[in-house]
Design a protein around this motif. Sequence first.
Motif, PDB file in Angstrom:
ATOM      1  N   ASN A  65       0.824  -1.199   0.000  1.00 36.59           N
ATOM      2  CA  ASN A  65       0.000   0.000   0.000  1.00 36.59           C
ATOM      3  C   ASN A  65       0.863   1.256   0.000  1.00 36.59           C
ATOM      4  OD1 ASN A  65      -1.906   2.112   1.244  1.00 36.59           O
ATOM      5  ND2 ASN A  65      -3.270   0.398   0.827  1.00 36.59           N
ATOM      6  N   ILE A  68       2.326   1.909  -3.450  1.00 36.71           N
ATOM      7  CA  ILE A  68       1.355   2.503  -4.372  1.00 36.71           C
ATOM      8  C   ILE A  68       1.137   3.973  -4.042  1.00 36.71           C
ATOM      9  CG2 ILE A  68      -1.082   2.463  -5.071  1.00 36.71           C
ATOM     10  CD1 ILE A  68      -0.910  -0.657  -4.510  1.00 36.71           C
ATOM     11  N   MET A  69       1.096   4.264  -2.750  1.00 35.07           N
ATOM     12  CA  MET A  69       0.869   5.636  -2.287  1.00 35.07           C
ATOM     13  C   MET A  69       2.103   6.522  -2.501  1.00 35.07           C
ATOM     14  SD  MET A  69      -0.432   6.609   1.503  1.00 35.07           S
ATOM     15  CE  MET A  69      -1.122   8.178   1.922  1.00 35.07           C
ATOM     16  N   HIS A 120      -7.475   3.318   1.508  1.00 32.41           N
ATOM     17  CA  HIS A 120      -7.705   3.086   0.080  1.00 32.41           C
ATOM     18  C   HIS A 120      -6.543   2.309  -0.549  1.00 32.41           C
ATOM     19  CE1 HIS A 120     -11.329   5.494  -0.070  1.00 32.41           C
ATOM     20  NE2 HIS A 120     -10.729   6.320   0.773  1.00 32.41           N
ATOM     21  N   ARG A 121      -6.563   2.185  -1.840  1.00 38.36           N
ATOM     22  CA  ARG A 121      -5.568   1.546  -2.689  1.00 38.36           C
ATOM     23  C   ARG A 121      -5.669   0.020  -2.738  1.00 38.36           C
ATOM     24  NH1 ARG A 121      -4.065   5.831  -0.288  1.00 38.36           N
ATOM     25  NH2 ARG A 121      -3.368   4.736   1.573  1.00 38.36           N
ATOM     26  N   LYS A 123      -7.743  -1.580  -4.580  1.00 36.86           N
ATOM     27  CA  LYS A 123      -7.930  -1.882  -6.006  1.00 36.86           C
ATOM     28  C   LYS A 123      -6.576  -2.115  -6.672  1.00 36.86           C
ATOM     29  CE  LYS A 123     -10.051   0.099 -10.197  1.00 36.86           C
ATOM     30  NZ  LYS A 123      -9.052  -0.341 -11.142  1.00 36.86           N
ATOM     31  N   GLU A 124      -5.667  -1.173  -6.479  1.00 37.44           N
ATOM     32  CA  GLU A 124      -4.350  -1.269  -7.103  1.00 37.44           C
ATOM     33  C   GLU A 124      -3.555  -2.444  -6.523  1.00 37.44           C
ATOM     34  OE1 GLU A 124      -5.662   3.053  -7.170  1.00 37.44           O
ATOM     35  OE2 GLU A 124      -5.673   1.427  -5.699  1.00 37.44           O
ATOM     36  N   GLU A 125      -3.670  -2.656  -5.237  1.00 32.04           N
ATOM     37  CA  GLU A 125      -2.944  -3.770  -4.604  1.00 32.04           C
ATOM     38  C   GLU A 125      -3.317  -5.101  -5.238  1.00 32.04           C
ATOM     39  OE1 GLU A 125      -3.126  -4.221  -0.321  1.00 32.04           O
ATOM     40  OE2 GLU A 125      -2.899  -2.053  -0.101  1.00 32.04           O
TER      41      GLU A 125
END
Length: 174
Positions: A65, A68-69, A120-121, A123-125
């Motif tokens: 996470n 991605i962040m 959040h994130r 989805k991307e994970e």
Amino acid sequence: MNQEVLNVMKERRSCRSYKPEQISDQALQAVLEAGTWAPTGMGKQSPIIVAVQDPDTVAALSKMNAKIMGVDFDPFYGAPTVLVVLADKSAPTYLQDGCCVMDNLLNAAEAVGLGSCWIHRAKEEFESEEGKALLAKWGVQGDYEGIGHCVLGYWNGEKPAPAPRKDNYVYYVK
């Protein structure tokens, strides 16, 4: 009118500092049960919840996470439990269904005395190869999209005061 339920919704805040101790099984089960009773489109129950308490897996999710962040800190704020909400993309209301589950989890956490925060994130994970490998390892099969992480734990410190409600939040058409 059930004032206690309304008070839970008013008093819930996002927790961004957790004690390291793991939450009780009783509290976890209560929160998870609330998640399973969230409204879903046509009652199809497209979401699933993965309850993660293994410290190594929590750390791996946090690292994914954070990457991605684009940050170098724990986006889960040290929470010992992470509830991953995913939803079956074949349901036309999967995103809304998953959001309703997240909301129930957050409010239930408040009701049982836990701190919580929507991270959040997801989805991307879970679109990544590493995320897909985790889903396979956990036995999750199907076309699921990550909706969010509900991090849980005991508050480390005081809850912040609520922000004032904005003007013109509600419009009436009678």
